[in-house]
Motif scaffolding. Structure first.
Motif, PDB file in Angstrom:
ATOM      1  N   GLU A  35      23.494 -54.799 -34.851  1.00  0.00           N
ATOM      2  CA  GLU A  35      24.137 -54.691 -36.207  1.00  0.00           C
ATOM      3  C   GLU A  35      23.179 -55.478 -37.403  1.00  0.00           C
ATOM      4  O   GLU A  35      23.563 -56.606 -37.616  1.00  0.00           O
ATOM      5  N   ASP A  75      31.642 -45.051 -42.421  1.00  0.00           N
ATOM      6  CA  ASP A  75      30.996 -46.188 -41.708  1.00  0.00           C
ATOM      7  C   ASP A  75      30.836 -45.432 -40.334  1.00  0.00           C
ATOM      8  O   ASP A  75      31.369 -44.629 -39.742  1.00  0.00           O
ATOM      9  N   GLN A 120      26.418 -46.341 -43.188  1.00  0.00           N
ATOM     10  CA  GLN A 120      27.093 -45.085 -43.583  1.00  0.00           C
ATOM     11  C   GLN A 120      26.614 -43.760 -43.507  1.00  0.00           C
ATOM     12  O   GLN A 120      25.341 -43.818 -43.587  1.00  0.00           O
ATOM     13  N   VAL A 137      25.936 -53.120 -43.212  1.00  0.00           N
ATOM     14  CA  VAL A 137      26.590 -51.647 -43.146  1.00  0.00           C
ATOM     15  C   VAL A 137      25.759 -50.303 -43.193  1.00  0.00           C
ATOM     16  O   VAL A 137      24.767 -50.276 -43.761  1.00  0.00           O
TER      17      VAL A 137
END
Length: 58
Positions: free
Chosen positions: A32, A26, A19, A17
């Motif tokens: 990733e 997000d 942010q 994740v």
């Protein structure tokens, strides 16, 4: 949380994740992954006891 760099907060939940540090929105990232260390040149990612390096951008 795994790392913070240039206004991005990297962490792991069910997957990586990213942010925005100010808004908590997000943010997209390629590849990733959630790096454990980031510099102006590379992000280091620990996955399955292997260390990978990816170039940083933007």
């Amino acid at each position: 949380m795994t790392a913070i760099w240039h206004g991005r907060v990297y962490s792991r939940a069910d997957g990586p994740v990213v942010q925005d540090a100010r808004t908590a929105a997000d943010m997209p990232t390629k590849p990733e992954v959630a790096p454990v260390l980031v510099s102006e040149y590379a992000g280091l990612v620990l996955d399955a006891n292997r260390l990978y390096s990816y170039p940083t951008g933007g």
